[in-house]
Design an enzyme around this catalytic site. Structure first.
Site, PDB file in Angstrom:
ATOM      1  N   ASP A 105       0.815  -1.207   0.000  1.00  0.00           N
ATOM      2  CA  ASP A 105       0.000   0.000   0.000  1.00  0.00           C
ATOM      3  C   ASP A 105       0.860   1.274   0.000  1.00  0.00           C
ATOM      4  O   ASP A 105       0.669   2.161  -0.829  1.00  0.00           O
ATOM      5  CB  ASP A 105      -0.924  -0.008   1.226  1.00  0.00           C
ATOM      6  CG  ASP A 105      -1.753   1.250   1.349  1.00  0.00           C
ATOM      7  OD1 ASP A 105      -2.928   1.227   0.970  1.00  0.00           O
ATOM      8  OD2 ASP A 105      -1.216   2.272   1.840  1.00  0.00           O
ATOM      9  N   GLY A 161      -9.833  -3.604  -2.115  1.00  0.00           N
ATOM     10  CA  GLY A 161     -10.826  -4.565  -1.655  1.00  0.00           C
ATOM     11  C   GLY A 161     -12.223  -4.226  -2.132  1.00  0.00           C
ATOM     12  O   GLY A 161     -12.996  -5.112  -2.524  1.00  0.00           O
ATOM     13  N   VAL A 163      -5.157   2.453  -0.110  1.00  0.00           N
ATOM     14  CA  VAL A 163      -5.108   1.745  -1.398  1.00  0.00           C
ATOM     15  C   VAL A 163      -5.575   0.311  -1.217  1.00  0.00           C
ATOM     16  O   VAL A 163      -6.328  -0.221  -2.038  1.00  0.00           O
ATOM     17  CB  VAL A 163      -3.691   1.786  -1.987  1.00  0.00           C
ATOM     18  CG1 VAL A 163      -3.663   1.077  -3.341  1.00  0.00           C
ATOM     19  CG2 VAL A 163      -3.226   3.229  -2.172  1.00  0.00           C
ATOM     20  N   ASP A 164      -5.156  -0.332  -0.144  1.00  0.00           N
ATOM     21  CA  ASP A 164      -5.631  -1.692   0.134  1.00  0.00           C
ATOM     22  C   ASP A 164      -7.142  -1.717   0.307  1.00  0.00           C
ATOM     23  O   ASP A 164      -7.832  -2.603  -0.221  1.00  0.00           O
ATOM     24  CB  ASP A 164      -4.972  -2.227   1.408  1.00  0.00           C
ATOM     25  CG  ASP A 164      -3.582  -2.795   1.167  1.00  0.00           C
ATOM     26  OD1 ASP A 164      -3.268  -3.124   0.017  1.00  0.00           O
ATOM     27  OD2 ASP A 164      -2.820  -2.911   2.139  1.00  0.00           O
ATOM     28  N   VAL A 165      -7.674  -0.766   1.068  1.00  0.00           N
ATOM     29  CA  VAL A 165      -9.120  -0.729   1.308  1.00  0.00           C
ATOM     30  C   VAL A 165      -9.874  -0.512   0.001  1.00  0.00           C
ATOM     31  O   VAL A 165     -10.854  -1.216  -0.295  1.00  0.00           O
ATOM     32  CB  VAL A 165      -9.465   0.374   2.330  1.00  0.00           C
ATOM     33  CG1 VAL A 165     -10.966   0.594   2.411  1.00  0.00           C
ATOM     34  CG2 VAL A 165      -8.912   0.013   3.710  1.00  0.00           C
TER      35      VAL A 165
END
Length: 395
Positions: free
Chosen positions: A151, A188, A183-185
Site C-alpha cells: 500500500d 478490496g 489503497v488496500d481498502v
C-alpha cells in the site's frame, strides 16, 4: 447482533486464499452480505496480520497472541481452515474445495499458485463456473507484474502522495501517505464489485472468469478529479495541505479554541457564510462572487476568513453555520468519532463474539432493507473451522 434474514449473497461459497488487507477486505464484505467465506490460513501462523500487534484481542495478558486488533478489522464473517498449500495433501484439499466454490480470492505474487496447480487455468478445468479473483500490486501483465506491491509503495508510485501533505514551501512540507492503508481498502472494494459483476455474468451464462485487480490500477483510478485536472487541463496537481484545487473555501480554518472545516460547495453557501461572518460585502466582491473567482483569489479570501474564524470557538462557529445551512464540522480524533452522537445513533460500533469474549468492530456501511448485513460470526481463531468446513463442503 445478527440478521434474522438470509443475506443477499446467501448460498454463495467463497474460498479466501488472501492475507493482510486488500483481499480480506473484499471477502469480509462478501461475508457481511451473507456469503459463506472460508479463510485458508497457514497452519501454526495464519494470516500475517494475526501477529501485527499490540493491541491484542483479550489484552496484553491473553495467553495466545494469535489475534491482533489489526486482524479483526478485515476478518469477521468468515470461518478459518488451516491448510498447508506447500504440501501435496493440502493442494489436493484446496482443489476439492475449489470444485465446490463459487468464488476464489487470492493475493499471491503473479504465478505464485501455478507451482501448486492452484492457478485459474488449473482450477477452471475442475470448476468452469469458478470466479477467480487475483489481487496483486501491479497486475498480471506489464513490466512491473513480478514486483511485490504494498500500500505505502503504491501510494507513492500512484500519485497519491504527490497531492497529500503540506506544500513544499510550507512548514512540514513534503510528500505524505494517508493515515490508513487506503489503497488496500479501495482495492478490496473494487475487487468485491468485480466479483459481484462476475456473479451476475455467471448467473446469465454459467461462465466463470478470471478477475485481475491491481493496487496501482486502483490508486490511479481513484485520483478522481486530480487525474482529470491533469488529463483535461494539462495540470500537474501539487500538494495543497487541506485546501481543494477546484473549490474555495474548502479547507480547515483556525478558531479560538482549535480548528474547524469549511466545505463551501456553491455560491449560495458562500453568501450565507459571509453573512454569518459579519461580512456580507465579501459575497458582492468581484474577486469572490463566483467559485472560479474565489479559486483565482484564494490567498486573499483565505486570509480574510482566517482573521475572522479565530474570533469564535469551534462550537460557536458550527452552531451558527449549521443554522445558516453552511457545511462545516470539527476535526475529531478517533475516540471522539466513536463518542459522536450521530455515530452512536448509526450503531457504527458493533459488538461481536470473539475467541476471548466479546469484542468490538466497525459496522459495515451497507444498509440493505430486505437483506441486512449480519454480524453473527466474529473474527475466527486460526483453523477453528477446518473439520466443520471439510465436512459441510465435501460430504
Amino acid at each position: 447482533m445478527s440478521s434474522p434474514k438470509p443475506g443477499a449473497l446467501h448460498g454463495v461459497k467463497v474460498l479466501d486464499l488472501s492475507r493482510v488487507l486488500a483481499g480480506p477486505w473484499a471477502t469480509q464484505m462478501l461475508g457481511d452480505l451473507g456469503a459463506d467465506v472460508v479463510k485458508v490460513e497457514r497452519p501454526g501462523t495464519g494470516d500475517d496480520t494475526r501477529a501485527w500487534g499490540p493491541p491484542w484481542v483479550g489484552g496484553a495478558d491473553h495467553p495466545a497472541h494469535d489475534m491482533s486488533a489489526y486482524f479483526t478489522c478485515a476478518n469477521r464473517s468468515k470461518r478459518s481452515v488451516a491448510i498447508d498449500l506447500s504440501s501435496e495433501d493440502g493442494q489436493a484439499l484446496i482443489r476439492r474445495l475449489a470444485a465446490q466454490t463459487d468464488v476464489l480470492v487470492e493475493n499471491f505474487k503473479v504465478g505464485g499458485l501455478t507451482q501448486y496447480g492452484l492457478d485459474y487455468a488449473s482450477l477452471s478445468q475442475v470448476n468452469p463456473g469458478l470466479i477467480y479473483c487475483s489481487i496483486t500490486g501491479f497486475g498480471q501483465t506489464g513490466p512491473y507484474a513480478q514486483r511485490p506491491g504494498y500500500d505505502f509503495l503504491v501510494q507513492g508510485m500512484g500519485g497519491l502522495m504527490s497531492v497529500t501533505g503540506q506544500a513544499d514551501t510550507e512548514p512540514g512540507g513534503g510528500p505524505m501517505k494517508v493515515g490508513v492503508a487506503l489503497v488496500d481498502v479501495m482495492t478490496g472494494l473494487y475487487a468485491s464489485n468485480a466479483i459481484l459483476a462476475a456473479l451476475q455474468h455467471r448467473h446469465r451464462t454459467g461462465e466463470g472468469q478470471h478477475i485481475d485487480v491491481a493496487l496501482l490500477d486502483v490508486q490511479v483510478a481513484a485520483l478522481a478529479n486530480q487525474a482529470a485536472n491533469h488529463l483535461v487541463g494539462g495540470l500537474v496537481p501539487q500538494r495543497m495541505g487541506n485546501a481543494h484545487p477546484n473549490i474555495v473555501p474548502y479547507q480547515d480554518f483556525p478558531t479560538a479554541d482549535g480548528h474547524m472545516i469549511l466545505t463551501v460547495g456553491n455560491d449560495g453557501q458562500f453568501e450565507r457564510l459571509c453573512t454569518v461572518a459579519g461580512h456580507a460585502e465579501w459575497a458582492a466582491d468581484a474577486r469572490f462572487r463566483t467559485n472560479a473567482a474565489r479559486v483565482e483569489h484564494r490567498e486573499a479570501l483565505v486570509a480574510l476568513l482566517r482573521a475572522e474564524t479565530v474570533k469564535r470557538t469551534t462550537a460557536q462557529w458550527i452552531d451558527a453555520l449549521e443554522k445558516a445551512g453552511v457545511p462545516c464540522g470539527p476535526i475529531n480524533d478517533i475516540a471522539q468519532v466513536f463518542a459522536d452522537p450521530h455515530v452512536v445513533a448509526r450503531s457504527l460500533r458493533v459488538p461481536m463474539p470473539g475467541p476471548a469474549g466479546e469484542l468490538s468492530t466497525v459496522a459495515s456501511p451497507l444498509r440493505l432493507s430486505a437483506t441486512p448485513v449480519s454480524y453473527a460470526l466474529g473474527p475466527p481463531a486460526l483453523g477453528a473451522h477446518t473439520e466443520e468446513v471439510v465436512r459441510e463442503w465435501l460430504s
